[in-house]
Design an enzyme around this catalytic site. Structure first.
Site, PDB file in Angstrom:
ATOM      1  N   ASP A  13      37.472  41.550  37.854  1.00 33.55           N
ATOM      2  CA  ASP A  13      36.682  40.173  38.183  1.00 33.55           C
ATOM      3  C   ASP A  13      35.160  40.623  38.411  1.00 33.55           C
ATOM      4  O   ASP A  13      35.310  40.360  39.681  1.00 33.55           O
ATOM      5  CB  ASP A  13      37.155  38.715  38.148  1.00 33.55           C
ATOM      6  N   LYS A  16      32.181  43.174  35.576  1.00 33.66           N
ATOM      7  CA  LYS A  16      31.565  44.543  35.038  1.00 33.66           C
ATOM      8  C   LYS A  16      30.908  43.753  34.227  1.00 33.66           C
ATOM      9  O   LYS A  16      29.349  44.227  33.467  1.00 33.66           O
ATOM     10  CB  LYS A  16      32.600  44.650  34.647  1.00 33.66           C
ATOM     11  N   GLY A  40      38.399  39.215  30.744  1.00 35.28           N
ATOM     12  CA  GLY A  40      37.091  38.288  30.376  1.00 35.28           C
ATOM     13  C   GLY A  40      36.307  38.886  30.976  1.00 35.28           C
ATOM     14  O   GLY A  40      35.938  38.452  32.749  1.00 35.28           O
ATOM     15  N   HIS A  41      35.250  39.160  30.610  1.00 35.98           N
ATOM     16  CA  HIS A  41      33.884  39.614  30.906  1.00 35.98           C
ATOM     17  C   HIS A  41      32.315  38.844  30.852  1.00 35.98           C
ATOM     18  O   HIS A  41      32.484  38.205  30.295  1.00 35.98           O
ATOM     19  CB  HIS A  41      33.854  41.006  30.529  1.00 35.98           C
ATOM     20  N   GLN A 225      39.375  45.225  34.105  1.00 35.74           N
ATOM     21  CA  GLN A 225      40.134  45.076  34.718  1.00 35.74           C
ATOM     22  C   GLN A 225      39.926  45.905  36.180  1.00 35.74           C
ATOM     23  O   GLN A 225      38.788  46.231  35.713  1.00 35.74           O
ATOM     24  CB  GLN A 225      42.218  45.811  34.271  1.00 35.74           C
TER      25      GLN A 225
HETATM   26  P1  GDP Z   1      34.219  41.142  34.574  1.00 35.59           P
HETATM   27  O1  GDP Z   1      35.444  40.323  34.378  1.00 35.59           O
HETATM   28  O2  GDP Z   1      34.460  42.227  36.060  1.00 35.59           O
HETATM   29  O3  GDP Z   1      33.587  41.103  33.749  1.00 35.59           O
HETATM   30  O4  GDP Z   1      33.801  39.354  35.711  1.00 35.59           O
HETATM   31  P2  GDP Z   1      33.889  37.770  35.329  1.00 35.59           P
HETATM   32  O5  GDP Z   1      33.290  38.181  34.127  1.00 35.59           O
HETATM   33  O6  GDP Z   1      35.540  37.825  35.191  1.00 35.59           O
HETATM   34  O7  GDP Z   1      33.977  36.981  36.528  1.00 35.59           O
HETATM   35  C1  GDP Z   1      32.398  37.390  37.424  1.00 35.59           C
HETATM   36  C2  GDP Z   1      31.942  35.863  37.064  1.00 35.59           C
HETATM   37  O8  GDP Z   1      30.860  35.912  38.221  1.00 35.59           O
HETATM   38  C3  GDP Z   1      31.256  35.461  36.410  1.00 35.59           C
HETATM   39  O9  GDP Z   1      31.283  34.532  35.923  1.00 35.59           O
HETATM   40  C4  GDP Z   1      29.446  35.944  36.244  1.00 35.59           C
HETATM   41  O10 GDP Z   1      28.797  35.126  36.031  1.00 35.59           O
HETATM   42  C5  GDP Z   1      29.254  35.456  38.135  1.00 35.59           C
HETATM   43  N1  GDP Z   1      28.748  36.262  38.308  1.00 35.59           N
HETATM   44  C6  GDP Z   1      28.228  37.265  38.435  1.00 35.59           C
HETATM   45  N2  GDP Z   1      27.186  38.175  38.822  1.00 35.59           N
HETATM   46  C7  GDP Z   1      27.424  37.283  39.748  1.00 35.59           C
HETATM   47  C8  GDP Z   1      26.333  37.071  40.885  1.00 35.59           C
HETATM   48  O11 GDP Z   1      25.529  38.094  41.836  1.00 35.59           O
HETATM   49  N3  GDP Z   1      26.512  35.753  42.072  1.00 35.59           N
HETATM   50  C9  GDP Z   1      27.369  34.569  41.378  1.00 35.59           C
HETATM   51  N4  GDP Z   1      27.610  33.564  42.074  1.00 35.59           N
HETATM   52  N5  GDP Z   1      28.021  34.623  40.083  1.00 35.59           N
HETATM   53  C10 GDP Z   1      27.935  35.985  39.399  1.00 35.59           C
HETATM   54  P1  IMO Z   2      39.020  42.181  33.443  1.00 37.79           P
HETATM   55  O1  IMO Z   2      38.891  42.749  32.715  1.00 37.79           O
HETATM   56  C1  IMO Z   2      41.278  40.201  37.076  1.00 37.79           C
HETATM   57  C2  IMO Z   2      45.756  41.406  36.266  1.00 37.79           C
HETATM   58  C3  IMO Z   2      46.689  40.040  36.109  1.00 37.79           C
HETATM   59  C4  IMO Z   2      47.569  40.718  36.509  1.00 37.79           C
HETATM   60  C5  IMO Z   2      47.825  41.883  35.877  1.00 37.79           C
HETATM   61  C6  IMO Z   2      48.534  41.946  35.020  1.00 37.79           C
HETATM   62  O2  IMO Z   2      38.794  40.498  33.939  1.00 37.79           O
HETATM   63  O3  IMO Z   2      38.587  41.890  35.033  1.00 37.79           O
HETATM   64  P2  IMO Z   2      48.790  41.669  32.723  1.00 37.79           P
HETATM   65  O4  IMO Z   2      48.169  40.054  32.428  1.00 37.79           O
HETATM   66  O5  IMO Z   2      46.870  42.939  32.140  1.00 37.79           O
HETATM   67  O6  IMO Z   2      49.887  42.317  32.226  1.00 37.79           O
HETATM   68  O7  IMO Z   2      48.138  41.134  33.673  1.00 37.79           O
HETATM   69  O8  IMO Z   2      46.336  42.151  35.969  1.00 37.79           O
HETATM   70  N1  IMO Z   2      44.899  40.820  35.203  1.00 37.79           N
HETATM   71  C7  IMO Z   2      43.738  41.234  35.759  1.00 37.79           C
HETATM   72  N2  IMO Z   2      42.725  40.700  37.085  1.00 37.79           N
HETATM   73  N3  IMO Z   2      41.075  40.793  35.617  1.00 37.79           N
HETATM   74  C8  IMO Z   2      41.190  41.124  35.020  1.00 37.79           C
HETATM   75  O9  IMO Z   2      40.104  41.606  33.380  1.00 37.79           O
HETATM   76  C9  IMO Z   2      42.382  41.898  34.685  1.00 37.79           C
HETATM   77  N4  IMO Z   2      43.473  41.796  33.392  1.00 37.79           N
HETATM   78  C10 IMO Z   2      43.909  41.828  34.207  1.00 37.79           C
HETATM   79  O10 IMO Z   2      46.233  38.813  36.619  1.00 37.79           O
HETATM   80  O11 IMO Z   2      47.850  40.285  37.980  1.00 37.79           O
HETATM   81 MG    MG Z   3      36.871  39.255  34.449  1.00 40.47          MG
END
Ligand code: GDP
Ligand code: IMO
Ligand code: MG
Length: 425
Positions: A13, A16, A40-41, A225
């Site tokens: 998270d 990416k 979850g991207h 991840q």
């Molecule tokens: P990922 O799994 O690495 O793609 O990241 P996620 O999407 O799970 O979580 C990142 C969250 O931060 C998302 O809700 C994005 O919309 C949000 N986000 C991304 N860049 C920024 C930033 O610079 N500032 C803020 N406040 N939110 C951001």
């Molecule tokens: P993105 O791509 C954050 C964590 C789960 C748990 C561990 C194992 O959005 O960054 P799993 O279901 O993969 O067997 O769970 O990994 N986990 C993540 N944490 N971002 C993710 O993906 C994750 N995908 C799995 O919370 O601790």
């Molecule tokens: Mg994510």
């Protein structure tokens, strides 16, 4: 054209999705090489928010080729649902998306096995409940593994599922008297329906990627991840079941790692973690709560509150080395705007000893206390900054200090979720 890997250097998270979306126009192909619908991207553009779980972020740009490569585990109903959702949102999905015939398939018994594992007396990991671990287990175990290509052979699929489901039912019943069991023919009928809808997407993606390389195309690898969740190099056993660092690119796509020209390590300005496991800089106080609130730190997949803490330079020095990161994208800097003072963990302390490197053992990590360096906050809105010079001095000092500690250039700074809220350094 260059081949790039965008990889998270913390526990996932790191945002990416936003960086992949920013860099895709400079590439022809976008590849997911690990994980599954546990990711979850998020991409925010023109006020619209897109959340992708199993599909590569590249699908938002239909002119690019998107690939779910062999290293991914595919849950067909989720795949079809994401395709339908995109089409409903007016984004065309067709020949621009391909799925590897070698990717392994997640079945309902995987979900049940994971549910029982997590509820059982053993070690709950706090997984996303998407069947990821049990499916990878079957892949490596070979006895019960089924690949996407096998979905296209009805007779073969039925015979295999009859054997596998009988075996799974015995295992599930042994795990719990309340376990759900499955009817092989019913599962098979359902998956044959999915297979018909997936047929146009299924191909030999390794060949496709080799052809793309031969044609001089640029490939972007989108890690799911974070590197601290890598099954080999992360905080085992509190990890996911795939190689989420660039170590997974070669095995998970068939593209040799030496073809990677550029690795962009994505980091948050602080740290988050979902699920269980050691987290030395975790903040169980008002500051952690404020970061969670301001950063909207709730899981994209499960909605769980993310654990929040200060930036851990010891952990990221390790994952940056593991990833071979050339540069860093520093995300969510704006979230720290409300904090008076900001700490960075520069070393650990355990049993009175200073530790400068990341311990290889999650149990040792559990006993590490962070050694902090504290910098002044900037206490002002930065989400409209578009150049480094637009940032307050204290924010620039924080960014420079991180770069210094990690010995890497920070080439992108993100100050908000939108594509526009980005500073190229
Ligand atoms: P990922 O799994 O690495 O793609 O990241 P996620 O999407 O799970 O979580 C990142 C969250 O931060 C998302 O809700 C994005 O919309 C949000 N986000 C991304 N860049 C920024 C930033 O610079 N500032 C803020 N406040 N939110 C951001
Ligand atoms: P993105 O791509 C954050 C964590 C789960 C748990 C561990 C194992 O959005 O960054 P799993 O279901 O993969 O067997 O769970 O990994 N986990 C993540 N944490 N971002 C993710 O993906 C994750 N995908 C799995 O919370 O601790
Ligand atoms: Mg994510």
């Amino acid at each position: 054209m260059a081949c790039t890997c965008v990889v998270g250097l913390q526990w996932g998270d790191e945002a990416k999705g936003k960086i992949v979306d920013l860099l895709t126009p400079r590439h022809d192909v976008v590849v997911r090489y690990n994980g599954g619908a546990n990711a979850g991207h998020t991409v925010v553009t023109n006020g619209l928010t897109y959340k992708l779980s199993l599909l590569p972020t590249g699908v938002l740009r239909p002119e690019l080729q998107s690939v779910i490569a062999n290293g991914v585990v595919v849950y067909p109903p989720r795949f079809l649902e994401e395709v339908d959702n995109l089409r409903a949102a007016g984004i065309p999905v067709g020949g621009n998306l391909k799925v590897s015939d070698h990717a392994h398939v997640i079945f309902p018994y995987h979900l049940e096995e994971e549910r029982l594992n997590e509820a059982g007396p053993g070690q709950a990991i706090g997984t996303t409940g998407r069947g990821i671990g049990p499916c990878y287990q079957d892949k490596v175990g070979r006895v019960c593994g089924l690949r996407v290509g096998e979905l296209l052979h009805p007779q073969h699929l039925r015979e295999r599922l009859r054997l596998i489901v009988a075996r799974k039912n015995r295992i599930l019943s042994a795990l719990s008297a309340e376990a759900q069991t499955f009817d092989a023919d019913r599962v098979c009928d359902q998956y044959l329906e999915y297979a018909e809808r997936m047929r146009p997407f299924i191909t030999d993606t390794t060949y496709l990627l080799h052809q793309s390389l031969a044609a001089g195309k640029g490939i972007l690898f989108e890690a799911a991840q974070g590197s601290l969740l890598d099954v080999d190099h992360g905080t085992y056993p509190y990890v996911t079941s795939s190689n989420s660092s660039p170590a997974g690119v070669w095995s998970g796509s068939g593209v040799p790692a030496r073809r990677l020209d550029r690795v962009v390590g994505v980091i948050k300005a602080y740290t988050t973690r979902v699920g269980r496991g050691p987290f030395p800089t975790e903040l169980n106080d008002g500051i952690g709560e404020r970061i969670r609130r301001t950063g909207r730190e709730y899981g994209t997949v499960t909605g769980r509150p993310r654990r929040c803490g200060w930036f851990d330079a010891v952990a990221v020095r390790y994952t940056a080395a593991l990833a071979g990161a050339d540069e860093l994208a520093l995300m969510l800097l704006d979230v720290l705007s409300e904090v008076d003072e900001i700490s960075i963990c520069t070393a650990y302390e355990t049993d009175g000893q200073r530790v400068d490197h990341f311990p290889s053992d999650a149990f040792l990590l559990e006993h590490c206390r962070p050694v902090y360096e504290t910098l002044p906050g900037w206490r002002s809105e930065i989400s409209k900054a578009r150049h480094p010079a637009d940032l307050p001095k204290a924010a620039r000092s924080y960014v420079e200090r991180l770069s210094q500690l990690l010995e890497l250039p920070i080439s992108i700074i993100s100050v908000g979720p939108d594509r526009e809220q980005t500073i190229l350094c």
